[in-house]
Write a protein that holds these residues in place. Structure first.
Motif, PDB file in Angstrom:
ATOM      1  N   ASN A 432      18.063  84.179  86.197  1.00  0.00           N
ATOM      2  CA  ASN A 432      18.369  85.324  87.364  1.00  0.00           C
ATOM      3  C   ASN A 432      17.131  85.578  88.316  1.00  0.00           C
ATOM      4  OD1 ASN A 432      16.384  86.961  86.134  1.00  0.00           O
ATOM      5  ND2 ASN A 432      18.014  87.642  84.574  1.00  0.00           N
ATOM      6  N   SER A 433      17.044  86.154  89.392  1.00  0.00           N
ATOM      7  CA  SER A 433      16.323  86.404  90.427  1.00  0.00           C
ATOM      8  C   SER A 433      14.820  87.178  89.869  1.00  0.00           C
ATOM      9  CB  SER A 433      16.741  87.341  91.443  1.00  0.00           C
ATOM     10  OG  SER A 433      17.150  88.625  91.093  1.00  0.00           O
ATOM     11  N   LYS A 434      14.976  88.076  88.746  1.00  0.00           N
ATOM     12  CA  LYS A 434      13.837  88.667  88.389  1.00  0.00           C
ATOM     13  C   LYS A 434      12.850  87.636  87.627  1.00  0.00           C
ATOM     14  CE  LYS A 434      13.967  92.823  87.076  1.00  0.00           C
ATOM     15  NZ  LYS A 434      14.230  94.051  86.325  1.00  0.00           N
ATOM     16  N   ALA A 435      13.620  86.839  86.774  1.00  0.00           N
ATOM     17  CA  ALA A 435      12.828  85.934  86.001  1.00  0.00           C
ATOM     18  C   ALA A 435      12.328  84.811  86.765  1.00  0.00           C
ATOM     19  CB  ALA A 435      14.047  85.119  84.982  1.00  0.00           C
ATOM     20  N   THR A 436      12.740  84.426  87.959  1.00  0.00           N
ATOM     21  CA  THR A 436      12.437  83.485  88.932  1.00  0.00           C
ATOM     22  C   THR A 436      11.001  84.092  89.481  1.00  0.00           C
ATOM     23  OG1 THR A 436      14.743  82.462  89.244  1.00  0.00           O
ATOM     24  CG2 THR A 436      12.870  81.695  90.632  1.00  0.00           C
ATOM     25  N   PHE A 437      11.438  84.832  89.862  1.00  0.00           N
ATOM     26  CA  PHE A 437       9.913  85.656  90.787  1.00  0.00           C
ATOM     27  C   PHE A 437       8.895  85.799  89.919  1.00  0.00           C
ATOM     28  CE2 PHE A 437       7.364  89.091  92.086  1.00  0.00           C
ATOM     29  CZ  PHE A 437       7.099  88.948  93.400  1.00  0.00           C
ATOM     30  N   TYR A 438       8.978  86.337  88.625  1.00  0.00           N
ATOM     31  CA  TYR A 438       7.848  86.483  87.651  1.00  0.00           C
ATOM     32  C   TYR A 438       7.365  85.064  87.153  1.00  0.00           C
ATOM     33  CZ  TYR A 438       8.162  91.367  87.769  1.00  0.00           C
ATOM     34  OH  TYR A 438       8.261  92.670  88.522  1.00  0.00           O
ATOM     35  N   GLY A 439       8.324  84.406  86.980  1.00  0.00           N
ATOM     36  CA  GLY A 439       7.763  82.844  86.672  1.00  0.00           C
ATOM     37  C   GLY A 439       7.095  82.094  87.431  1.00  0.00           C
ATOM     38  N   THR A 440       7.472  82.083  88.737  1.00  0.00           N
ATOM     39  CA  THR A 440       6.832  81.691  89.870  1.00  0.00           C
ATOM     40  C   THR A 440       5.435  82.206  90.035  1.00  0.00           C
ATOM     41  OG1 THR A 440       8.819  80.890  90.960  1.00  0.00           O
ATOM     42  CG2 THR A 440       6.759  80.656  92.142  1.00  0.00           C
ATOM     43  N   LEU A 441       5.406  83.416  89.913  1.00  0.00           N
ATOM     44  CA  LEU A 441       4.286  84.402  90.119  1.00  0.00           C
ATOM     45  C   LEU A 441       3.244  83.831  89.229  1.00  0.00           C
ATOM     46  CD1 LEU A 441       2.761  86.201  92.348  1.00  0.00           C
ATOM     47  CD2 LEU A 441       3.494  88.128  90.743  1.00  0.00           C
ATOM     48  N   SER A 442       3.619  83.674  87.622  1.00  0.00           N
ATOM     49  CA  SER A 442       2.926  83.375  86.903  1.00  0.00           C
ATOM     50  C   SER A 442       2.288  82.003  86.820  1.00  0.00           C
ATOM     51  CB  SER A 442       3.597  83.566  85.567  1.00  0.00           C
ATOM     52  OG  SER A 442       4.176  84.921  85.235  1.00  0.00           O
ATOM     53  N   GLY A 443       3.092  80.849  87.151  1.00  0.00           N
ATOM     54  CA  GLY A 443       2.693  79.860  87.361  1.00  0.00           C
ATOM     55  C   GLY A 443       1.667  79.385  88.490  1.00  0.00           C
TER      56      GLY A 443
END
Length: 604
Positions: A432-443
């Motif tokens: 989902n969108s929340k997971a993608t946002f925080y995943g990209t920010l973490s990476g």
């Protein structure tokens, strides 16, 4: 280093290249039969481009000054391991053809980041677009400064005048002519670069005793020992580092980069776009091979008198200009062609970045606020503003010393998280969108946390222990690789090869996104099948039937102005009908349908 001597015919060649670039912009801006007021025409050539010129343009844009100067010095100093890049290119081509291109090509989007809003939400789109914008602005400033510095050393002209003059040329023909100007100037500039490289290679091989002698010296010095299978990720290069690392790096450049996707989507149909990718892969690798052979020819010529150790030049990146000065001075026009090639590669990349950034900034940030102002005017003003900003930054770069290495490290580190974001969206429907946002920010944060300290440590210690043998017996000096560097003070994490930054960013993004998605997933989450790659559409869950309606609908599917998570709503159809084709996603087939808004989705 002694300066090159440019005669009147060298200046003439250089001026003619700039005049041709300007004339192409004037033609497409004022005389060609196209509609520059149409954003689709300005940004993508109305999707009427042929595969060959687009492939040449992609090759020209990817053949930056860093490749021309660095790949040859890499082969000279560390060997010809970059011959193995072809494996990463083939992997990236297959991924693009079967995973990314089918989805991006079928969508009506101005920038690749619009996909992220359709698949996730506006926040994900703006995060990726912001990272892309910052990195491109910094990188374009470097492409302005580096060739201007070279020409300043050759001609004696003031650096400031050269920066302003060449920037004005690029800004003018890009803003006036739009996308088609970028394509056709890239074609012109590519052949200038190719002519320069081949001419220099021929002269260098001839002056070093011929191709057989060059190859023999490369073999005996270990520069062709390219099949090293040491799994140590801290080596300068190995088969695993080149193949795995470059596959991810090249995928981030060719599969999800706005510049590359925009040019690919300008082609008439997806079959021709796939053909253009093949042409590009062949052309790009050909340039890489020429640069490697130039590096081997340098060694054959300077095997007993290393210009770096002898202090004839300051750094290995100056080896190619030094070679041109050494072997080409006696032939009229060689120096002029080389200077034109350096600037052609710079102009090609600058024009591509300016055109694509203008579309990205307009679509992702400015579009809701421009009101009644014509879109084409906003795009041209954006090109002008970006050009001025990058020109100003180019003046600052000369005082920042090692920023050149830092910028390329940041560019490599940001490619992985963005690749991870798109890959999750295309291959994992449950993300989902929340997971993608925080995943990209973490990476992104983790990659920078590794890359920036690594830049400092490697600048202090380097990787001199991997240098191939070279001699300065002409000056009675020792071999450059006799002194090994103690890297014990450098933490292991910061010794990891920069080729792996894209791998780390992609994997971290995917892992974090997966776990966050598992914790935040809502029931009845559905996504439009057209936003998933064809090879992963079998994972898409079929949406439940709505209100007992039969598959033959008499209504419309709407998402309003923002598409979040792919959840569609159904409503009864008002009066009036409109053809929408025979397939509205999944198993729902209709011949005619009605829509009350401009934006809609196909329900799966």
């Amino acid at each position: 280093m002694d300066s090159l001597t440019l005669l009147w015919y060298d200046y003439l060649i250089f001026i003619l290249v700039l005049l041709f670039s300007i004339s192409i912009g004037i033609y497409f801006g004022f005389f060609a039969k196209n509609n520059q007021s149409d954003p689709s025409e300005y940004l993508q050539g109305k999707k009427q481009m042929s595969p060959l010129p687009v492939a040449v343009s992609l090759t020209a844009s990817s053949t930056s000054v860093s490749i021309l100067l660095s790949y040859s010095s890499e082969a000279y100093s560390f060997g010809a391991n970059t011959f193995l890049l072809i494996f990463g290119m083939i992997i990236a081509y297959c991924a693009n053809k079967f995973i990314y291109l089918p989805v991006f090509y079928s969508l009506e989007i101005d920038t690749v980041y619009e996909y992220l809003e359709k698949r996730f939400d506006k926040r994900a789109r703006q995060l990726a677009s912001s990272i892309f914008t910052i990195c491109c602005v910094c990188f374009m400033s470097m492409t302005i400064y580096t060739p201007a510095l070279a020409l300043s050393a050759v001609t004696g002209f003031k650096l400031q005048y050269i920066i302003v003059g060449v920037s004005c040329v690029c800004i003018f023909y890009t803003s006036v002519g739009g996308f088609k100007t970028v394509i056709w100037t890239d074609v012109l500039q590519f052949f200038v670069v190719l002519a320069s490289l081949l001419t220099t290679l021929g002269l260098a091989v001839g002056s070093s005793g011929g191709f057989r002698q060059m190859w023999h010296k490369a073999v005996t010095s270990g520069r062709l020992d390219i099949f090293e299978f040491d799994p140590n990720p801290t080596r300068h290069s190995s088969v695993w580092i080149i193949v795995i690392g470059y596959s991810f790096t090249f995928m981030s450049i060719t599969c999800v980069d706005q510049i590359f996707v925009q040019k690919t989507r300008s082609i008439r149909n997806i079959e021709s776009a796939s053909k253009a990718l093949i042409f590009f892969t062949v052309g790009h690798y050909f340039i890489v091979v020429v640069c490697i052979l130039l590096g081997l020819a340098m060694y054959a010529k300077y095997w007993n008198c290393d210009p770096v150790s002898a202090n004839f030049i300051q750094k290995p990146d100056q080896l190619l200009p030094y070679l041109v000065m050494d072997v080409g001075n006696q032939i009229p026009g060689v120096s002029g062609i080389f200077v034109s090639a350096i600037f052609s590669s710079s102009l090609s990349l600058q024009s591509a970045i300016l055109n694509c950034l203008s579309g990205s900034i307009y679509s992702d940030f400015l579009k809701p606020f421009v009101g009644e102002i014509p879109e084409s005017r906003i795009l041209k003003l954006t090109v002008l503003g970006l050009g001025v900003l990058c020109t100003v930054l180019a003046f600052v770069i000369q005082y920042l010393g090692t920023l050149f290495h830092i910028i390329f490290t940041i560019v490599g580190a940001t490619g992985g998280p963005i690749l991870g974001m798109f890959t999750c969206g295309l291959l994992v429907p449950r993300i989902n969108s929340k997971a993608t946002f925080y995943g990209t920010l973490s990476g992104f944060v983790i990659c920078l946390s590794i890359a920036l300290p690594a830049t400092y440590y490697q600048a202090q210690s380097g990787q001199n222990q991997y240098l191939k043998p070279i001699s300065t017996s002409c000056l009675n000096q020792t071999l450059r690789n006799e002194t090994t560097t103690d890297q014990s003070k450098s933490p292991w994490l910061f010794q990891i090869s920069y080729f792996y930054y894209s791998v780390i960013g992609t994997i971290v993004t995917a892992i974090v996104a997966f776990f966050v998605s598992c914790m935040t997933q809502k029931k009845n989450f559905h996504v439009d099948k057209n936003l998933i790659s064809p090879i992963a559409r079998f994972l898409v869950e079929k949406a439940p039937e709505n209100s007992g309606r039969s598959p033959t609908l008499n209504g419309y599917l709407s998402i309003g102005d923002a598409f979040s998570g792919g959840v569609a709503t159904w409503a009864p159809a008002p009066r009036g009908r409109r053809d929408v084709g025979s397939n509205v996603g999944g198993d729902m087939r209709v011949e005619k349908e009605t829509f009350t808004t401009e934006k809609y989705v196909q329900w799966v």
